[in-house]
Design a protein around this motif. Structure first.
Motif, PDB file in Angstrom:
ATOM      1  N   PRO A   1       0.801  -1.236   0.000  1.00 30.56           N
ATOM      2  CA  PRO A   1       0.000   0.000   0.000  1.00 30.56           C
ATOM      3  C   PRO A   1       0.828   1.278   0.000  1.00 30.56           C
ATOM      4  N   LEU A   2       1.895   1.313   0.796  1.00 30.66           N
ATOM      5  CA  LEU A   2       2.725   2.514   0.839  1.00 30.66           C
ATOM      6  C   LEU A   2       3.385   2.760  -0.506  1.00 30.66           C
ATOM      7  N   HIS A   3       3.945   1.722  -1.088  1.00 30.52           N
ATOM      8  CA  HIS A   3       4.607   1.872  -2.388  1.00 30.52           C
ATOM      9  C   HIS A   3       3.603   2.284  -3.456  1.00 30.52           C
ATOM     10  N   ARG A   4       2.419   1.689  -3.426  1.00 26.92           N
ATOM     11  CA  ARG A   4       1.392   2.016  -4.410  1.00 26.92           C
ATOM     12  C   ARG A   4       1.022   3.491  -4.323  1.00 26.92           C
ATOM     13  N   GLN A   5       0.817   4.003  -3.111  1.00 26.64           N
ATOM     14  CA  GLN A   5       0.454   5.405  -2.959  1.00 26.64           C
ATOM     15  C   GLN A   5       1.598   6.315  -3.393  1.00 26.64           C
ATOM     16  N   LEU A   6       2.827   5.930  -3.099  1.00 28.54           N
ATOM     17  CA  LEU A   6       3.972   6.735  -3.516  1.00 28.54           C
ATOM     18  C   LEU A   6       4.091   6.780  -5.033  1.00 28.54           C
ATOM     19  N   VAL A   7       3.845   5.656  -5.693  1.00 31.53           N
ATOM     20  CA  VAL A   7       3.893   5.619  -7.155  1.00 31.53           C
ATOM     21  C   VAL A   7       2.801   6.502  -7.737  1.00 31.53           C
ATOM     22  N   VAL A   8       1.592   6.384  -7.216  1.00 27.19           N
ATOM     23  CA  VAL A   8       0.483   7.211  -7.709  1.00 27.19           C
ATOM     24  C   VAL A   8       0.800   8.690  -7.510  1.00 27.19           C
ATOM     25  N   ALA A   9       1.325   9.047  -6.345  1.00 25.62           N
ATOM     26  CA  ALA A   9       1.677  10.444  -6.083  1.00 25.62           C
ATOM     27  C   ALA A   9       2.755  10.924  -7.046  1.00 25.62           C
ATOM     28  N   ALA A  10       3.739  10.088  -7.328  1.00 22.61           N
ATOM     29  CA  ALA A  10       4.812  10.477  -8.253  1.00 22.61           C
ATOM     30  C   ALA A  10       4.283  10.633  -9.680  1.00 22.61           C
ATOM     31  N   VAL A  11       3.375   9.760 -10.096  1.00 25.15           N
ATOM     32  CA  VAL A  11       2.795   9.869 -11.440  1.00 25.15           C
ATOM     33  C   VAL A  11       1.983  11.159 -11.552  1.00 25.15           C
ATOM     34  N   ILE A  12       1.137  11.421 -10.568  1.00 19.95           N
ATOM     35  CA  ILE A  12       0.328  12.648 -10.595  1.00 19.95           C
ATOM     36  C   ILE A  12       1.239  13.872 -10.563  1.00 19.95           C
ATOM     37  N   GLY A  13       2.249  13.856  -9.697  1.00 20.41           N
ATOM     38  CA  GLY A  13       3.190  14.969  -9.637  1.00 20.41           C
ATOM     39  C   GLY A  13       3.934  15.160 -10.938  1.00 20.41           C
ATOM     40  N   GLY A  14       4.316  14.045 -11.584  1.00 20.19           N
ATOM     41  CA  GLY A  14       5.006  14.129 -12.866  1.00 20.19           C
ATOM     42  C   GLY A  14       4.121  14.703 -13.958  1.00 20.19           C
ATOM     43  N   LEU A  15       2.857  14.323 -13.952  1.00 17.31           N
ATOM     44  CA  LEU A  15       1.934  14.829 -14.970  1.00 17.31           C
ATOM     45  C   LEU A  15       1.581  16.297 -14.744  1.00 17.31           C
ATOM     46  N   LEU A  16       1.450  16.685 -13.473  1.00 13.69           N
ATOM     47  CA  LEU A  16       1.094  18.064 -13.164  1.00 13.69           C
ATOM     48  C   LEU A  16       2.308  18.974 -13.064  1.00 13.69           C
ATOM     49  N   GLY A  17       3.505  18.378 -12.904  1.00 17.70           N
ATOM     50  CA  GLY A  17       4.711  19.161 -12.769  1.00 17.70           C
ATOM     51  C   GLY A  17       4.959  19.656 -11.356  1.00 17.70           C
ATOM     52  N   SER A  18       4.140  19.211 -10.396  1.00 14.67           N
ATOM     53  CA  SER A  18       4.289  19.648  -9.009  1.00 14.67           C
ATOM     54  C   SER A  18       3.488  18.721  -8.126  1.00 14.67           C
ATOM     55  N   ASP A  19       3.853  18.644  -6.844  1.00 17.17           N
ATOM     56  CA  ASP A  19       3.029  17.850  -5.952  1.00 17.17           C
ATOM     57  C   ASP A  19       1.960  18.699  -5.277  1.00 17.17           C
ATOM     58  N   GLN A  20       1.932  20.001  -5.605  1.00 16.21           N
ATOM     59  CA  GLN A  20       0.908  20.879  -5.052  1.00 16.21           C
ATOM     60  C   GLN A  20      -0.379  20.698  -5.844  1.00 16.21           C
ATOM     61  N   ILE A  21      -1.399  20.253  -5.178  1.00 15.68           N
ATOM     62  CA  ILE A  21      -2.683  19.987  -5.811  1.00 15.68           C
ATOM     63  C   ILE A  21      -3.768  20.699  -5.024  1.00 15.68           C
ATOM     64  N   PRO A  22      -4.940  20.889  -5.626  1.00 15.30           N
ATOM     65  CA  PRO A  22      -6.045  21.403  -4.828  1.00 15.30           C
ATOM     66  C   PRO A  22      -6.316  20.415  -3.698  1.00 15.30           C
TER      67      PRO A  22
END
Length: 93
Positions: A3-24
């Motif tokens: 679960p931890l790795h899965r969430q980290l991967v998802v966060a990295a993919v979203i951050g990579g697509l958005l260019g930042s980890d700052q999200i609404p």
């Protein structure tokens, strides 16, 4: 994938697509804690909470969450660069 790795991967993919980890602000609920909603201002805040919860529950040591975070970020970066690309369509004949 854990679960931890899965969430980290998802966060990295979203951050990579958005260019930042700052999200609404994001709100998450869990079937394991009915009626409880967690609010996060960034992807890092959500992954930090998961990592800390796994440490407090004695599932992981701190160093394993650091390694897991690095692994998740590398996998997420690879996925966002290779898999999450615009689809190319075949030209009409």
């Amino acid at each position: 994938m854990r679960p931890l790795h899965r969430q980290l991967v998802v966060a990295a993919v979203i951050g990579g697509l958005l260019g930042s980890d700052q999200i609404p602000e994001v709100s998450l609920t869990s079937p394991f804690a009915p009626g409880v909603t967690h609010h996060f201002a960034s992807l890092r805040a959500s992954t930090d909470e998961v990592a800390n919860a796994r440490i407090y529950a004695s599932f992981h040591y701190r160093f394993s969450t650091i390694v897991g975070r690095e692994m998740g970020q590398k996998i997420g970066a690879c996925v966002s660069k290779t898999v999450m690309q615009p689809a190319q369509t075949a030209m009409a004949r």
